[in-house]
Enzyme design. Sequence first.
Site, PDB file in Angstrom:
ATOM      1  N   ASP A   1       0.760  -1.279   0.010  1.00 38.78           N
ATOM      2  CA  ASP A   1      -0.104  -0.062   0.186  1.00 38.78           C
ATOM      3  C   ASP A   1       0.939   1.206  -0.066  1.00 38.78           C
ATOM      4  O   ASP A   1       0.246   2.163  -0.609  1.00 38.78           O
ATOM      5  CB  ASP A   1      -0.929   0.139   1.207  1.00 38.78           C
ATOM      6  CG  ASP A   1      -1.512  -1.289   1.300  1.00 38.78           C
ATOM      7  OD1 ASP A   1      -2.409  -1.619   0.396  1.00 38.78           O
ATOM      8  OD2 ASP A   1      -1.228  -2.083   2.370  1.00 38.78           O
TER       9      ASP A   1
ATOM     10  N   HIS B   1      -4.655  -3.489   6.655  1.00 35.42           N
ATOM     11  CA  HIS B   1      -4.304  -3.578   5.224  1.00 35.42           C
ATOM     12  C   HIS B   1      -5.760  -4.012   4.561  1.00 35.42           C
ATOM     13  O   HIS B   1      -5.985  -5.293   4.535  1.00 35.42           O
ATOM     14  CB  HIS B   1      -3.245  -4.600   4.642  1.00 35.42           C
ATOM     15  CG  HIS B   1      -3.531  -5.334   3.367  1.00 35.42           C
ATOM     16  ND1 HIS B   1      -2.781  -4.310   2.409  1.00 35.42           N
ATOM     17  CD2 HIS B   1      -3.916  -6.508   2.831  1.00 35.42           C
ATOM     18  CE1 HIS B   1      -2.913  -4.951   1.252  1.00 35.42           C
ATOM     19  NE2 HIS B   1      -3.798  -6.115   1.538  1.00 35.42           N
TER      20      HIS B   1
HETATM   21  P1  NAI Z   1      -2.873 -18.142  -4.038  1.00 32.86           P
HETATM   22  O1  NAI Z   1      -4.190 -18.709  -3.796  1.00 32.86           O
HETATM   23  O2  NAI Z   1      -2.307 -18.075  -5.655  1.00 32.86           O
HETATM   24  O3  NAI Z   1      -1.760 -19.090  -3.249  1.00 32.86           O
HETATM   25  C1  NAI Z   1      -2.075 -19.328  -1.815  1.00 32.86           C
HETATM   26  C2  NAI Z   1      -1.195 -20.716  -1.614  1.00 32.86           C
HETATM   27  O4  NAI Z   1      -1.564 -20.980  -0.230  1.00 32.86           O
HETATM   28  C3  NAI Z   1      -2.142 -21.853  -2.338  1.00 32.86           C
HETATM   29  O5  NAI Z   1      -1.031 -22.318  -3.152  1.00 32.86           O
HETATM   30  C4  NAI Z   1      -2.460 -22.592  -1.268  1.00 32.86           C
HETATM   31  O6  NAI Z   1      -2.537 -24.068  -1.536  1.00 32.86           O
HETATM   32  C5  NAI Z   1      -1.625 -22.262  -0.111  1.00 32.86           C
HETATM   33  N1  NAI Z   1      -2.253 -22.632   1.129  1.00 32.86           N
HETATM   34  C6  NAI Z   1      -3.717 -22.543   1.476  1.00 32.86           C
HETATM   35  N2  NAI Z   1      -3.691 -22.929   2.869  1.00 32.86           N
HETATM   36  C7  NAI Z   1      -2.503 -23.440   3.175  1.00 32.86           C
HETATM   37  C8  NAI Z   1      -1.904 -23.911   4.674  1.00 32.86           C
HETATM   38  N3  NAI Z   1      -2.986 -24.000   5.559  1.00 32.86           N
HETATM   39  N4  NAI Z   1      -0.839 -23.951   4.605  1.00 32.86           N
HETATM   40  C9  NAI Z   1       0.215 -23.760   3.354  1.00 32.86           C
HETATM   41  N5  NAI Z   1      -0.340 -23.260   2.463  1.00 32.86           N
HETATM   42  C10 NAI Z   1      -1.483 -22.905   2.374  1.00 32.86           C
HETATM   43  O7  NAI Z   1      -2.538 -16.686  -3.416  1.00 32.86           O
HETATM   44  P2  NAI Z   1      -1.486 -15.630  -3.643  1.00 32.86           P
HETATM   45  O8  NAI Z   1      -1.918 -14.757  -4.787  1.00 32.86           O
HETATM   46  O9  NAI Z   1      -0.342 -16.071  -3.567  1.00 32.86           O
HETATM   47  O10 NAI Z   1      -1.893 -14.739  -2.287  1.00 32.86           O
HETATM   48  C11 NAI Z   1      -1.669 -15.324  -1.107  1.00 32.86           C
HETATM   49  C12 NAI Z   1      -2.120 -14.469  -0.174  1.00 32.86           C
HETATM   50  O11 NAI Z   1      -1.815 -13.256   0.007  1.00 32.86           O
HETATM   51  C13 NAI Z   1      -3.805 -14.057  -0.171  1.00 32.86           C
HETATM   52  O12 NAI Z   1      -4.326 -14.253   1.078  1.00 32.86           O
HETATM   53  C14 NAI Z   1      -3.672 -12.554  -0.597  1.00 32.86           C
HETATM   54  O13 NAI Z   1      -4.984 -12.052  -0.352  1.00 32.86           O
HETATM   55  C15 NAI Z   1      -2.660 -12.203   0.206  1.00 32.86           C
HETATM   56  N6  NAI Z   1      -2.029 -10.773  -0.427  1.00 32.86           N
HETATM   57  C16 NAI Z   1      -1.754  -9.803   0.603  1.00 32.86           C
HETATM   58  C17 NAI Z   1      -1.213  -8.879   0.138  1.00 32.86           C
HETATM   59  C18 NAI Z   1      -0.668  -7.667   1.110  1.00 32.86           C
HETATM   60  O14 NAI Z   1      -0.305  -6.594   0.810  1.00 32.86           O
HETATM   61  N7  NAI Z   1      -0.803  -7.861   2.365  1.00 32.86           N
HETATM   62  C19 NAI Z   1      -0.997  -8.358  -1.379  1.00 32.86           C
HETATM   63  C20 NAI Z   1      -1.524  -9.296  -2.240  1.00 32.86           C
HETATM   64  C21 NAI Z   1      -1.891 -10.535  -1.501  1.00 32.86           C
END
Ligand code: NAI
Length: 327
Positions: free
Chosen positions: A159, A187
Amino acid sequence: TKTPMHVTVTGAAGQIGYALLFRIASGQLLGPDQPVVLRLLEIEPAMAALEGVVMELEDCAFPLLAGIETTSDLKVAFEGTSWALLVGSVPRKAGMERKDLLTVNGGIFGPQGEAIAAHAASDVRVLVVGNPCNTNCLIARSHAKDVPDDRWFAMTRLDQNRAETQLAKRAGVPVTEVAQMAIWGNHSSTQFPDFENATIGGRPVPEVIADEAWLRGEFITTVQQRGAEIIKARGASSAASAANAVIDSVRSILEPTPAGDCVSLSVVSHGEYGVPEGLVFGYPIRSDGSRCQVVEGLPHSPFAQEKIQATTAELLEERAAIADLLA
Ligand code: NAI
Protein backbone atom coordinates in the site's frame (compact mmCIF):
# COMPACT_ATOMS: atom_id res chain seq x y z
CA THR A 1 31.31 -18.36 4.07
CA LYS A 2 28.33 -17.64 6.28
CA THR A 3 26.07 -20.29 7.78
CA PRO A 4 22.88 -20.54 5.71
CA MET A 5 19.78 -18.87 7.13
CA HIS A 6 16.49 -20.68 6.94
CA VAL A 7 13.54 -18.85 5.40
CA THR A 8 10.05 -20.33 5.52
CA VAL A 9 7.47 -19.45 2.90
CA THR A 10 3.95 -20.75 3.37
CA GLY A 11 1.62 -21.11 0.41
CA ALA A 12 4.80 -21.47 -1.63
CA ALA A 13 3.07 -22.92 -4.71
CA GLY A 14 0.77 -19.91 -5.01
CA GLN A 15 1.05 -16.83 -7.18
CA ILE A 16 3.04 -14.74 -4.71
CA GLY A 17 5.27 -17.71 -3.97
CA TYR A 18 6.13 -17.97 -7.65
CA ALA A 19 7.15 -14.32 -7.75
CA LEU A 20 8.94 -14.41 -4.39
CA LEU A 21 11.01 -17.58 -4.11
CA PHE A 22 13.36 -16.78 -6.96
CA ARG A 23 14.12 -13.37 -5.52
CA ILE A 24 14.87 -14.86 -2.10
CA ALA A 25 17.10 -17.54 -3.63
CA SER A 26 18.97 -14.93 -5.68
CA GLY A 27 19.96 -13.02 -2.54
CA GLN A 28 17.55 -10.10 -2.74
CA LEU A 29 15.96 -10.82 0.64
CA LEU A 30 18.96 -11.37 2.90
CA GLY A 31 21.83 -9.95 0.88
CA PRO A 32 24.37 -11.06 -1.69
CA ASP A 33 26.63 -12.93 0.74
CA GLN A 34 24.01 -14.77 2.79
CA PRO A 35 23.24 -18.38 1.75
CA VAL A 36 19.63 -19.44 2.31
CA VAL A 37 17.72 -22.65 2.87
CA LEU A 38 14.13 -22.42 1.67
CA ARG A 39 11.54 -24.22 3.77
CA LEU A 40 8.37 -24.36 1.71
CA LEU A 41 5.01 -25.18 3.25
CA GLU A 42 2.01 -26.19 1.17
CA ILE A 43 -1.15 -28.20 1.63
CA GLU A 44 -1.26 -31.70 0.12
CA PRO A 45 -3.23 -30.82 -3.05
CA ALA A 46 -0.59 -28.25 -4.02
CA MET A 47 2.48 -30.44 -3.41
CA ALA A 48 2.76 -31.54 -7.05
CA ALA A 49 2.72 -27.94 -8.25
CA LEU A 50 5.28 -27.08 -5.58
CA GLU A 51 7.61 -29.79 -6.90
CA GLY A 52 7.46 -28.02 -10.27
CA VAL A 53 8.50 -24.76 -8.64
CA VAL A 54 11.36 -26.57 -6.91
CA MET A 55 12.54 -27.94 -10.27
CA GLU A 56 12.64 -24.40 -11.59
CA LEU A 57 14.55 -23.18 -8.54
CA GLU A 58 17.08 -25.96 -9.14
CA ASP A 59 17.30 -24.95 -12.78
CA CYS A 60 18.40 -21.46 -11.81
CA ALA A 61 21.53 -22.87 -10.14
CA PHE A 62 21.46 -20.01 -7.62
CA PRO A 63 24.85 -19.84 -5.90
CA LEU A 64 23.25 -18.77 -2.59
CA LEU A 65 20.59 -21.47 -2.47
CA ALA A 66 21.95 -23.96 0.05
CA GLY A 67 18.89 -26.21 0.26
CA ILE A 68 15.16 -26.60 -0.31
CA GLU A 69 12.74 -28.41 1.98
CA THR A 70 9.14 -28.96 0.88
CA THR A 71 6.55 -30.12 3.36
CA SER A 72 3.01 -29.98 4.60
CA ASP A 73 4.18 -30.57 8.15
CA LEU A 74 4.33 -27.42 10.28
CA LYS A 75 7.22 -28.69 12.40
CA VAL A 76 9.40 -29.30 9.35
CA ALA A 77 8.34 -26.00 7.80
CA PHE A 78 9.41 -23.84 10.75
CA GLU A 79 12.37 -25.89 12.07
CA GLY A 80 15.24 -23.50 12.74
CA THR A 81 13.74 -20.74 10.64
CA SER A 82 14.80 -17.10 11.04
CA TRP A 83 12.17 -15.62 8.75
CA ALA A 84 8.62 -16.96 8.60
CA LEU A 85 6.88 -15.42 5.60
CA LEU A 86 3.25 -16.43 6.04
CA VAL A 87 1.80 -16.03 2.57
CA GLY A 88 -0.58 -18.98 2.23
CA SER A 89 -4.16 -18.42 3.19
CA VAL A 90 -7.61 -19.16 1.88
CA PRO A 91 -9.00 -16.49 -0.42
CA ARG A 92 -12.48 -15.14 -0.02
CA LYS A 93 -14.83 -17.01 -2.34
CA ALA A 94 -18.05 -15.69 -3.80
CA GLY A 95 -20.77 -15.64 -1.16
CA MET A 96 -18.30 -15.99 1.71
CA GLU A 97 -18.87 -13.61 4.58
CA ARG A 98 -15.87 -11.74 5.96
CA LYS A 99 -16.49 -13.49 9.27
CA ASP A 100 -16.22 -16.93 7.63
CA LEU A 101 -13.00 -15.83 5.98
CA LEU A 102 -11.60 -14.71 9.32
CA THR A 103 -12.54 -18.00 10.94
CA VAL A 104 -11.14 -20.21 8.17
CA ASN A 105 -7.85 -18.37 8.26
CA GLY A 106 -7.80 -18.34 12.02
CA GLY A 107 -7.69 -22.11 11.82
CA ILE A 108 -4.52 -21.84 9.74
CA PHE A 109 -2.66 -19.16 11.67
CA GLY A 110 -3.18 -20.46 15.22
CA PRO A 111 -1.33 -23.74 14.60
CA GLN A 112 1.33 -21.91 12.58
CA GLY A 113 1.94 -19.59 15.54
CA GLU A 114 2.32 -22.59 17.85
CA ALA A 115 4.75 -24.26 15.45
CA ILE A 116 6.82 -21.08 15.16
CA ALA A 117 7.08 -20.80 18.94
CA ALA A 118 8.04 -24.47 19.25
CA HIS A 119 10.46 -24.93 16.34
CA ALA A 120 11.75 -21.67 14.88
CA ALA A 121 15.19 -20.15 15.54
CA SER A 122 15.47 -17.91 18.61
CA ASP A 123 15.84 -14.86 16.36
CA VAL A 124 12.73 -15.65 14.28
CA ARG A 125 10.79 -12.82 12.71
CA VAL A 126 7.37 -13.26 11.18
CA LEU A 127 5.80 -11.34 8.29
CA VAL A 128 2.15 -12.14 7.61
CA VAL A 129 1.04 -11.51 4.03
CA GLY A 130 -1.97 -13.82 3.69
CA ASN A 131 -5.20 -11.93 4.16
CA PRO A 132 -6.74 -10.69 6.32
CA CYS A 133 -3.08 -10.19 7.24
CA ASN A 134 -3.38 -7.97 10.31
CA THR A 135 -5.83 -10.25 12.06
CA ASN A 136 -4.06 -13.42 10.90
CA CYS A 137 -0.91 -12.00 12.48
CA LEU A 138 -2.82 -11.25 15.68
CA ILE A 139 -3.99 -14.87 15.82
CA ALA A 140 -0.55 -16.38 15.14
CA ARG A 141 1.04 -14.04 17.65
CA SER A 142 -1.43 -15.02 20.37
CA HIS A 143 -0.40 -18.67 19.93
CA ALA A 144 3.30 -17.88 20.29
CA LYS A 145 3.52 -15.93 23.53
CA ASP A 146 7.24 -16.70 23.96
CA VAL A 147 8.13 -14.95 20.70
CA PRO A 148 8.46 -11.25 21.63
CA ASP A 149 6.04 -8.65 20.25
CA ASP A 150 8.68 -6.89 18.19
CA ARG A 151 9.16 -9.96 15.94
CA TRP A 152 5.69 -9.78 14.39
CA PHE A 153 4.77 -7.89 11.27
CA ALA A 154 1.86 -7.79 8.83
CA MET A 155 2.36 -6.37 5.36
CA THR A 156 1.22 -2.84 4.54
CA ARG A 157 4.22 -2.10 2.36
CA LEU A 158 2.46 -2.75 -0.93
CA ASP A 159 0.00 0.00 0.00
CA GLN A 160 2.89 2.36 0.80
CA ASN A 161 4.49 1.65 -2.56
CA ARG A 162 1.20 2.16 -4.36
CA ALA A 163 0.64 5.46 -2.57
CA GLU A 164 4.16 6.71 -3.32
CA THR A 165 3.72 6.09 -7.03
CA GLN A 166 0.34 7.82 -7.14
CA LEU A 167 1.80 10.91 -5.45
CA ALA A 168 4.90 10.92 -7.66
CA LYS A 169 2.82 10.63 -10.83
CA ARG A 170 0.52 13.41 -9.75
CA ALA A 171 3.43 15.71 -8.84
CA GLY A 172 5.38 14.73 -11.95
CA VAL A 173 8.47 13.71 -9.98
CA PRO A 174 10.44 10.47 -9.61
CA VAL A 175 9.10 8.16 -6.91
CA THR A 176 12.36 8.57 -4.99
CA GLU A 177 11.26 12.13 -4.12
CA VAL A 178 8.38 10.81 -1.98
CA ALA A 179 9.13 10.07 1.68
CA GLN A 180 7.32 9.40 4.98
CA MET A 181 4.37 7.74 3.22
CA ALA A 182 2.81 5.75 6.03
CA ILE A 183 -0.23 3.51 5.82
CA TRP A 184 -2.30 3.54 8.98
CA GLY A 185 -4.41 0.70 10.28
CA ASN A 186 -5.67 -2.33 8.45
CA HIS A 187 -4.45 -3.71 5.13
CA SER A 188 -7.98 -3.38 3.75
CA SER A 189 -10.16 -0.78 2.11
CA THR A 190 -10.31 1.17 5.40
CA GLN A 191 -6.55 1.81 5.48
CA PHE A 192 -5.48 5.44 5.70
CA PRO A 193 -2.60 6.50 3.44
CA ASP A 194 -1.41 9.53 5.41
CA PHE A 195 -0.56 12.10 2.76
CA GLU A 196 -0.60 14.86 5.41
CA ASN A 197 2.70 13.74 6.93
CA ALA A 198 4.24 12.54 3.67
CA THR A 199 6.76 14.67 1.80
CA ILE A 200 7.78 15.29 -1.80
CA GLY A 201 11.30 16.66 -2.22
CA GLY A 202 11.28 17.36 1.52
CA ARG A 203 8.14 19.52 1.41
CA PRO A 204 4.74 18.51 2.80
CA VAL A 205 2.63 16.74 0.16
CA PRO A 206 -0.37 19.11 0.57
CA GLU A 207 1.97 22.01 -0.27
CA VAL A 208 3.34 20.36 -3.42
CA ILE A 209 0.00 18.93 -4.54
CA ALA A 210 -2.30 21.80 -3.63
CA ASP A 211 -5.48 19.89 -4.40
CA GLU A 212 -7.12 18.83 -1.17
CA ALA A 213 -10.12 17.33 -2.93
CA TRP A 214 -7.86 14.98 -4.91
CA LEU A 215 -5.75 14.05 -1.87
CA ARG A 216 -8.75 13.37 0.35
CA GLY A 217 -10.74 11.72 -2.41
CA GLU A 218 -9.29 10.07 -5.48
CA PHE A 219 -5.81 9.55 -4.04
CA ILE A 220 -7.07 7.63 -1.02
CA THR A 221 -9.62 5.56 -2.93
CA THR A 222 -7.10 4.72 -5.67
CA VAL A 223 -4.72 3.29 -3.07
CA GLN A 224 -7.50 1.54 -1.15
CA GLN A 225 -9.05 0.00 -4.27
CA ARG A 226 -5.85 -0.79 -6.17
CA GLY A 227 -6.00 -4.49 -5.34
CA ALA A 228 -9.52 -4.77 -6.73
CA GLU A 229 -8.53 -2.81 -9.88
CA ILE A 230 -5.69 -5.24 -10.53
CA ILE A 231 -7.99 -8.23 -10.16
CA LYS A 232 -10.37 -6.61 -12.66
CA ALA A 233 -7.60 -5.93 -15.16
CA ARG A 234 -5.45 -9.02 -14.77
CA GLY A 235 -8.06 -11.59 -13.83
CA ALA A 236 -5.85 -12.48 -10.87
CA SER A 237 -4.74 -10.64 -7.79
CA SER A 238 -1.49 -8.72 -7.50
CA ALA A 239 1.40 -11.11 -7.06
CA ALA A 240 4.66 -9.69 -8.40
CA SER A 241 4.09 -6.36 -6.66
CA ALA A 242 3.11 -8.19 -3.47
CA ALA A 243 6.28 -10.30 -3.62
CA ASN A 244 8.26 -7.12 -4.21
CA ALA A 245 6.68 -5.59 -1.12
CA VAL A 246 7.71 -8.65 0.92
CA ILE A 247 11.33 -8.04 -0.11
CA ASP A 248 10.99 -4.32 0.68
CA SER A 249 9.42 -5.06 4.07
CA VAL A 250 12.21 -7.37 5.17
CA ARG A 251 14.94 -5.07 3.84
CA SER A 252 13.39 -2.14 5.70
CA ILE A 253 13.50 -4.11 8.96
CA LEU A 254 17.12 -5.17 8.44
CA GLU A 255 18.48 -1.83 7.23
CA PRO A 256 18.49 1.46 9.16
CA THR A 257 15.74 3.76 7.90
CA PRO A 258 17.22 6.80 6.11
CA ALA A 259 16.97 10.12 7.96
CA GLY A 260 13.71 11.95 7.35
CA ASP A 261 11.88 8.84 6.22
CA CYS A 262 9.78 6.02 7.62
CA VAL A 263 8.34 2.78 6.28
CA SER A 264 4.94 1.25 6.62
CA LEU A 265 4.64 -1.98 8.55
CA SER A 266 1.87 -3.34 10.72
CA VAL A 267 3.19 -4.14 14.19
CA VAL A 268 1.78 -5.07 17.58
CA SER A 269 0.42 -1.86 19.08
CA HIS A 270 1.51 -0.75 22.53
CA GLY A 271 -1.14 1.93 22.52
CA GLU A 272 0.67 4.43 20.29
CA TYR A 273 -1.68 7.15 19.00
CA GLY A 274 -4.47 5.81 21.20
CA VAL A 275 -4.78 2.53 19.27
CA PRO A 276 -5.91 -0.30 21.59
CA GLU A 277 -2.97 -2.35 22.78
CA GLY A 278 -2.34 -5.66 21.08
CA LEU A 279 -3.95 -4.85 17.71
CA VAL A 280 -1.66 -5.48 14.75
CA PHE A 281 -1.79 -2.00 13.31
CA GLY A 282 -0.20 -0.24 10.33
CA TYR A 283 2.10 2.51 11.59
CA PRO A 284 4.98 4.65 10.36
CA ILE A 285 8.05 2.71 11.48
CA ARG A 286 11.74 3.43 11.75
CA SER A 287 14.37 0.72 12.06
CA ASP A 288 17.85 1.16 13.52
CA GLY A 289 18.95 -1.98 11.68
CA SER A 290 17.86 -4.38 14.39
CA ARG A 291 14.91 -2.87 16.24
CA CYS A 292 11.80 -1.26 14.80
CA GLN A 293 9.93 1.55 16.49
CA VAL A 294 6.73 3.43 15.82
CA VAL A 295 7.37 7.05 14.83
CA GLU A 296 5.68 9.07 17.54
CA GLY A 297 4.35 12.60 17.70
CA LEU A 298 3.01 13.00 14.16
CA PRO A 299 0.12 15.47 13.97
CA HIS A 300 -3.23 14.45 12.50
CA SER A 301 -5.99 16.72 11.26
CA PRO A 302 -9.58 15.95 12.26
CA PHE A 303 -9.96 14.37 8.79
CA ALA A 304 -7.02 12.02 9.42
CA GLN A 305 -8.21 11.25 12.95
CA GLU A 306 -11.57 10.18 11.61
CA LYS A 307 -9.93 7.87 9.04
CA ILE A 308 -7.67 6.33 11.67
CA GLN A 309 -10.64 5.77 13.95
CA ALA A 310 -12.53 3.99 11.16
CA THR A 311 -9.72 1.57 10.40
CA THR A 312 -9.19 0.98 14.14
CA ALA A 313 -12.88 0.17 14.50
CA GLU A 314 -12.60 -2.37 11.68
CA LEU A 315 -9.63 -4.09 13.32
CA LEU A 316 -11.53 -4.23 16.62
CA GLU A 317 -14.48 -5.82 14.82
CA GLU A 318 -12.17 -8.36 13.22
CA ARG A 319 -10.65 -9.15 16.60
CA ALA A 320 -14.11 -9.60 18.11
CA ALA A 321 -15.11 -11.93 15.24
CA ILE A 322 -12.19 -14.28 15.94
CA ALA A 323 -12.01 -13.85 19.72
CA ASP A 324 -12.51 -17.60 20.22
CA LEU A 325 -9.45 -18.33 18.06
CA LEU A 326 -7.07 -16.33 20.24
CA ALA A 327 -4.98 -18.32 22.68
P1 NAI B 1 -2.75 -18.14 -4.14
O1 NAI B 1 -4.14 -18.62 -3.92
O2 NAI B 1 -2.17 -18.11 -5.51
O3 NAI B 1 -1.76 -18.97 -3.22
C1 NAI B 1 -2.03 -19.30 -1.91
C2 NAI B 1 -1.37 -20.62 -1.63
O4 NAI B 1 -1.54 -20.92 -0.25
C3 NAI B 1 -1.98 -21.80 -2.41
O5 NAI B 1 -0.98 -22.45 -3.14
C4 NAI B 1 -2.58 -22.66 -1.31
O6 NAI B 1 -2.46 -24.06 -1.62
C5 NAI B 1 -1.72 -22.30 -0.13
N1 NAI B 1 -2.34 -22.60 1.17
C6 NAI B 1 -3.65 -22.55 1.52
N2 NAI B 1 -3.82 -22.94 2.78
C7 NAI B 1 -2.59 -23.23 3.25
C8 NAI B 1 -2.11 -23.70 4.50
N3 NAI B 1 -2.95 -23.98 5.52
N4 NAI B 1 -0.78 -23.88 4.64
C9 NAI B 1 0.07 -23.64 3.62
N5 NAI B 1 -0.33 -23.21 2.42
C10 NAI B 1 -1.65 -23.00 2.24
O7 NAI B 1 -2.70 -16.68 -3.46
P2 NAI B 1 -1.61 -15.54 -3.66
O8 NAI B 1 -2.00 -14.69 -4.80
O9 NAI B 1 -0.26 -16.14 -3.64
O10 NAI B 1 -1.87 -14.69 -2.34
C11 NAI B 1 -1.62 -15.23 -1.07
C12 NAI B 1 -2.24 -14.36 0.00
O11 NAI B 1 -1.63 -13.09 0.02
C13 NAI B 1 -3.74 -14.10 -0.19
O12 NAI B 1 -4.36 -14.20 1.08
C14 NAI B 1 -3.79 -12.66 -0.64
O13 NAI B 1 -5.01 -12.06 -0.30
C15 NAI B 1 -2.64 -12.09 0.13
N6 NAI B 1 -2.12 -10.82 -0.37
C16 NAI B 1 -1.72 -9.89 0.56
C17 NAI B 1 -1.20 -8.70 0.16
C18 NAI B 1 -0.78 -7.69 1.18
O14 NAI B 1 -0.43 -6.58 0.77
N7 NAI B 1 -0.76 -7.97 2.46
C19 NAI B 1 -1.06 -8.36 -1.26
C20 NAI B 1 -1.47 -9.40 -2.15
C21 NAI B 1 -1.99 -10.58 -1.71
